[in-house]
Design a protein around this motif. Structure first.
Motif, PDB file in Angstrom:
ATOM      1  N   ILE A 496     -11.940   7.896  15.168  1.00  0.00           N
ATOM      2  CA  ILE A 496     -12.248   9.137  14.305  1.00  0.00           C
ATOM      3  C   ILE A 496     -12.578  10.168  15.098  1.00  0.00           C
ATOM      4  N   VAL A 497     -13.411   9.868  15.948  1.00  0.00           N
ATOM      5  CA  VAL A 497     -14.244  10.926  16.599  1.00  0.00           C
ATOM      6  C   VAL A 497     -13.114  11.860  17.627  1.00  0.00           C
ATOM      7  N   THR A 498     -12.134  11.164  18.151  1.00  0.00           N
ATOM      8  CA  THR A 498     -11.340  11.635  18.984  1.00  0.00           C
ATOM      9  C   THR A 498     -10.056  12.416  18.069  1.00  0.00           C
ATOM     10  N   GLY A 499     -10.166  12.317  16.852  1.00  0.00           N
ATOM     11  CA  GLY A 499      -9.092  13.040  16.013  1.00  0.00           C
ATOM     12  C   GLY A 499      -7.858  12.132  15.972  1.00  0.00           C
ATOM     13  N   ASN A 500      -7.709  11.093  16.804  1.00  0.00           N
ATOM     14  CA  ASN A 500      -6.524   9.904  16.564  1.00  0.00           C
ATOM     15  C   ASN A 500      -6.878   8.969  15.869  1.00  0.00           C
ATOM     16  N   GLU A 501      -7.169   9.002  14.529  1.00  0.00           N
ATOM     17  CA  GLU A 501      -7.799   7.721  13.797  1.00  0.00           C
ATOM     18  C   GLU A 501      -6.637   6.747  13.762  1.00  0.00           C
ATOM     19  N   ILE A 502      -7.138   5.540  13.775  1.00  0.00           N
ATOM     20  CA  ILE A 502      -6.092   4.350  13.814  1.00  0.00           C
ATOM     21  C   ILE A 502      -6.311   3.770  12.412  1.00  0.00           C
ATOM     22  N   LEU A 503      -5.478   2.889  12.112  1.00  0.00           N
ATOM     23  CA  LEU A 503      -5.610   1.971  10.838  1.00  0.00           C
ATOM     24  C   LEU A 503      -6.398   0.787  10.965  1.00  0.00           C
ATOM     25  N   TYR A 504      -7.369   0.589  10.275  1.00  0.00           N
ATOM     26  CA  TYR A 504      -8.314  -0.607  10.726  1.00  0.00           C
ATOM     27  C   TYR A 504      -8.159  -1.590   9.436  1.00  0.00           C
ATOM     28  N   ASP A 505      -7.703  -2.840   9.739  1.00  0.00           N
ATOM     29  CA  ASP A 505      -7.579  -3.809   8.733  1.00  0.00           C
ATOM     30  C   ASP A 505      -8.763  -4.592   8.613  1.00  0.00           C
ATOM     31  N   ASP A 506      -9.617  -4.145   7.990  1.00  0.00           N
ATOM     32  CA  ASP A 506     -11.215  -4.838   8.062  1.00  0.00           C
ATOM     33  C   ASP A 506     -11.216  -5.737   6.568  1.00  0.00           C
ATOM     34  N   ARG A 507      -9.972  -5.978   5.956  1.00  0.00           N
ATOM     35  CA  ARG A 507      -9.958  -6.831   4.833  1.00  0.00           C
ATOM     36  C   ARG A 507     -10.392  -8.370   5.182  1.00  0.00           C
ATOM     37  N   ASP A 508     -11.082  -8.942   4.020  1.00  0.00           N
ATOM     38  CA  ASP A 508     -11.441 -10.497   4.427  1.00  0.00           C
ATOM     39  C   ASP A 508      -9.980 -10.938   3.770  1.00  0.00           C
ATOM     40  N   GLU A 509      -9.201 -11.081   4.914  1.00  0.00           N
ATOM     41  CA  GLU A 509      -7.717 -11.887   4.527  1.00  0.00           C
ATOM     42  C   GLU A 509      -7.677 -12.862   5.656  1.00  0.00           C
ATOM     43  N   SER A 510      -6.760 -13.597   5.477  1.00  0.00           N
ATOM     44  CA  SER A 510      -6.429 -14.848   6.583  1.00  0.00           C
ATOM     45  C   SER A 510      -5.659 -14.085   7.579  1.00  0.00           C
ATOM     46  N   PRO A 511      -5.609 -14.688   8.943  1.00  0.00           N
ATOM     47  CA  PRO A 511      -4.880 -13.976  10.045  1.00  0.00           C
ATOM     48  C   PRO A 511      -3.409 -13.438   9.675  1.00  0.00           C
ATOM     49  N   GLY A 512      -2.970 -14.807   8.954  1.00  0.00           N
ATOM     50  CA  GLY A 512      -1.504 -14.755   8.850  1.00  0.00           C
ATOM     51  C   GLY A 512      -1.289 -13.409   7.740  1.00  0.00           C
ATOM     52  N   VAL A 513      -1.763 -13.178   7.031  1.00  0.00           N
ATOM     53  CA  VAL A 513      -1.673 -12.121   5.994  1.00  0.00           C
ATOM     54  C   VAL A 513      -1.786 -10.710   6.882  1.00  0.00           C
ATOM     55  N   LYS A 514      -2.717 -10.764   7.487  1.00  0.00           N
ATOM     56  CA  LYS A 514      -3.065  -9.328   8.285  1.00  0.00           C
ATOM     57  C   LYS A 514      -2.072  -9.132   9.330  1.00  0.00           C
ATOM     58  N   LEU A 515      -1.635 -10.041  10.152  1.00  0.00           N
ATOM     59  CA  LEU A 515      -0.612  -9.797  11.199  1.00  0.00           C
ATOM     60  C   LEU A 515       0.562  -9.625  10.511  1.00  0.00           C
ATOM     61  N   THR A 516       1.116 -10.537   9.203  1.00  0.00           N
ATOM     62  CA  THR A 516       2.536 -10.069   8.708  1.00  0.00           C
ATOM     63  C   THR A 516       2.251  -8.549   8.129  1.00  0.00           C
ATOM     64  N   ASP A 517       1.133  -8.234   7.659  1.00  0.00           N
ATOM     65  CA  ASP A 517       1.377  -6.761   6.935  1.00  0.00           C
ATOM     66  C   ASP A 517       1.398  -5.776   8.353  1.00  0.00           C
ATOM     67  N   ALA A 518       0.652  -6.111   9.395  1.00  0.00           N
ATOM     68  CA  ALA A 518       0.602  -5.355  10.272  1.00  0.00           C
ATOM     69  C   ALA A 518       1.984  -5.139  10.928  1.00  0.00           C
ATOM     70  N   GLU A 519       2.832  -6.076  10.758  1.00  0.00           N
ATOM     71  CA  GLU A 519       4.262  -5.948  11.183  1.00  0.00           C
ATOM     72  C   GLU A 519       4.930  -5.335  10.378  1.00  0.00           C
ATOM     73  N   LEU A 520       4.747  -5.525   8.981  1.00  0.00           N
ATOM     74  CA  LEU A 520       5.453  -4.954   7.996  1.00  0.00           C
ATOM     75  C   LEU A 520       5.333  -3.226   8.135  1.00  0.00           C
ATOM     76  N   LEU A 521       3.886  -2.910   8.315  1.00  0.00           N
ATOM     77  CA  LEU A 521       3.748  -1.436   8.261  1.00  0.00           C
ATOM     78  C   LEU A 521       4.228  -0.682   9.344  1.00  0.00           C
ATOM     79  N   GLY A 522       4.246  -1.300  10.529  1.00  0.00           N
ATOM     80  CA  GLY A 522       5.063  -1.002  11.415  1.00  0.00           C
ATOM     81  C   GLY A 522       4.278   0.141  12.641  1.00  0.00           C
ATOM     82  N   MET A 523       3.024   0.077  12.545  1.00  0.00           N
ATOM     83  CA  MET A 523       2.451   0.871  13.788  1.00  0.00           C
ATOM     84  C   MET A 523       2.991   0.652  15.093  1.00  0.00           C
ATOM     85  N   PRO A 524       2.880   1.454  15.993  1.00  0.00           N
ATOM     86  CA  PRO A 524       3.647   1.069  17.225  1.00  0.00           C
ATOM     87  C   PRO A 524       2.821  -0.002  17.911  1.00  0.00           C
TER      88      PRO A 524
END
Length: 562
Positions: A496-524
């Motif tokens: 945030i400070v650098t101005g290049n904010e990243i998307l941060y999955d801070d949810r209380d979800e299982s690893p599978g859910v988080k990784l699957t969502d990360a791949e779906l959302l498609g950040m490089p």
RNA sequence: CGGGGCGUAGCGUAGCUCGGUUCAACGCACGUGCUUUGGGAGCACGAGAUCGCCGGUUCGAAUCCGGCCGCCCCGACCA
């Protein structure tokens, strides 16, 4: 951005209505939501992508001297009456009355407003050339929207307008736009082909469309990989070898029952379709009945025909209109008929002794020949190009491919400036109409096309330049190692400070859910912080496109976010 | 505008042929609690649908009939 706070919901199942990959993935990953047919909301993620595309276009427009302004979406009908398009454009333009009963329209495009601004501001050739552009909502009540964001009714478009003193100036502006387009599509990750295009209802002298090859594309492109010839099929020239010319034989009537189609006729007579003449009928807007003659093995290219007739748009003629002109549908020809506008394709014109209709049911004529048996009003290329035709440039066989139009450039000329009286006083002391060009790029369609070009079975793979966030940080196993949350929070705060904010999955979800969502959302890049990654020396960095993983130290990752 | 298909919970669907106490159901998602934590977790409890709308037939309609609306696909159309 914390994913726990982001306004989004990903879907596990594909929405039933989505067929194209871009439509499916943009819905599932929560970039867009549909409000009605061809009407979409961009959710925060989608809006970020749109803004990144917009910014790239803005930079390239500015780089060629473009000046950004903003023109209204609601126009008084009067300026559309001045250009003649209030009547020329059909129901795809939304019209309404304001409270005072004045006719208003929702803008489909902005040539009229530009011309209106020009007549107000421009007095002298010294103020030209100028290039104007804006990003603005367009509403076009399309007869049929389709493909998610590919073809919609309401959308944001970058439209630019060049204003020059003459055709030579327009050439320069046009070339500048052409170059800017090439850079824009390169930057946003679209491999495009620029094809010659029909000027259509815009009027004008030359046009190119930038196309993304895609099987679901609505346009057919004629391409030559030998010499690089590339044209929309609507305008693609046909240069098939001329047939052998025979001596003209006497015309002769032959009974051909039940042969209202070329296929039936050729089969009945035992001849190839190329030895027949096909007659197709259209009504021009000016009321003329147009008879188009192509060889039996060809199809009429309506865009070319419309240009050949120059009477506005064409619609297929009704049977009674054909009969009224003295012809018999299914057995029709211009032989012995003088009341229609006859356009003959070059190849049909060069062919001799064709079989054509006798204008009575169940009969055809053998050995029909141009000039001797019927009089053409025009002879020109009106056939549709086919796969394998010789390239009009080099003669190699052409290929046909479907494409999606991601941008276009038009040489408009003086159509609008003359109509609206947008003139300048030239060096010669005489008033001249300003010469315009028009250049469009649909933002949402480009977003969808990027997904079409950059996805896999798991989800979207955004090119760095347009990704909503550069990286997707996934924290896992936080309850087993307090450092996980500590480090992830710190990385996010740093971004945030650098101005290049990243998307941060801070949810209380299982690893599978988080990784699957990360791949779906498609950040490089996917950054994984977990007890395991920390034990291995830091943070696991996964390249979304290649799947390559590497452990990097926390410091290294933090520095890469700067 | 022509042709085809579809509307049942946020998403995906079953039920509809053969109308009625397994007809309002299932999976996922959602809420609460406990357990779980590197690849779409488990258990328990729970909330959520006037079956697109209107009308008709019937003792009774998600189901049959008519009309309308909406959405998708193919075509026409597409500055």
């Amino acid at each position: 951005m914390r994913l726990s706070q982001l306004f989004v919901r990903t879907l596990r199942d594909d929405p039933a209505e989505a067929e194209m990959p871009s439509h499916r993935l943009l819905l599932r990953a929560g970039y867009v939501r549909q409000l009605g047919s061809g009407i979409y909301s961009l959710l925060p993620l989608g809006q970020r992508v749109a803004q990144r595309i917009t910014q790239i276009i803005r930079e390239e427009m500015d780089a060629i001297g473009g000046q950004e302004l903003l023109m209204p979406v609601v126009h008084p009908a009067d300026i559309w009456r001045e250009s003649g398009r209030y009547d020329a454009v059909g129901p795809e333009m939304a019209r309404f009355k304001d409270r005072g009963g004045r006719d208003m329209v929702l803008a489909m495009t902005h040539e009229e407003v530009v011309a209106d601004l020009l007549r107000d501001v421009i007095r002298s050739y010294r103020q030209l050339p100028v290039q104007l552009y804006h990003f603005q909502t367009k509403f076009r009540d399309e007869p049929r929207s389709r493909g998610g964001l590919i073809r919609v009714r309401e959308f944001t478009m970058k439209d630019a307008y060049s204003c020059d003193i003459d055709a030579a100036g327009l050439d320069v502006s046009y070339q500048a736009q052409y170059g800017a387009y090439a850079r824009i599509f390169e930057r946003i990750g679209l491999q495009t082909i620029a094809v010659s295009a029909d000027v259509g209802m815009m009027g004008g002298t030359e046009a190119h469309e930038f196309m993304l090859l895609n099987p679901a594309g609505e346009d057919t492109l004629v391409l030559c990989d030998q010499c690089g010839y590339a044209a929309n099929q609507q305008v693609a020239k046909v240069r098939r070898p001329k047939p052998l010319v025979e001596g003209l034989r006497d015309i002769e009537e032959v009974e051909t029952p039940g042969t209202a189609t070329i296929a039936d006729l050729a089969a009945f007579l035992g001849i190839p379709a190329s030895e027949t003449a096909k007659a197709i009928f259209y009504m021009a807007e000016d009321g003329r009945l147009v008879t188009a003659i192509v060889r039996g093995d060809d199809e009429v290219n309506e865009a070319k025909l419309a240009n050949a007739v120059a009477g506005g748009g064409l619609r297929p003629a009704r049977e009674e209109e054909i009969r009224a002109a003295g012809m018999e549908p299914g057995y029709a020809s211009p032989v012995g008929v003088h009341s229609t506008f006859v356009v003959v394709d070059e190849l049909a014109a060069a062919s001799t002794n064709l079989v054509a209709g006798a204008n009575k049911p169940g009969y055809h004529l053998r050995n029909v020949n141009l000039d001797r048996d019927y009089v053409p009003d025009r002879i020109t290329d009106i056939a549709i190009a086919r796969e394998g035709d010789p390239c009009p440039n080099c003669g190699s066989p052409v290929i046909l491919r479907n494409g999606i139009e991601v941008g276009n450039i038009f040489k408009l000329g003086t159509k609008y400036t003359e109509a609206l009286g947008a003139t300048y006083l030239g060096e010669d002391g005489v008033e001249h109409p300003i010469v315009m060009g028009s250049y469009g790029i649909g933002i949402g369609r480009n977003m969808a096309c990027i997904v079409e070009a950059h996805h896999d079975e798991k989800g979207i793979i955004w090119p760095e330049a347009v990704a909503p966030y550069a990286a997707h940080l996934v924290a896992m196993g936080a309850n087993r190692d307090a450092r996980v949350t500590e480090i992830a929070d710190a990385l996010h705060a740093h971004s945030i400070v650098t101005g290049n904010e990243i998307l941060y999955d801070d949810r209380d979800e299982s690893p599978g859910v988080k990784l699957t969502d990360a791949e779906l959302l498609g950040m490089p890049r996917i950054l994984t912080v977990s007890p395991r990654s920390l034990a291995a020396g830091g943070i696991e960095v996964t390249d979304r496109a290649t799947g390559e993983r590497a452990i990097r130290s926390v410091d290294e990752v933090r520095d890469s976010l700067g």
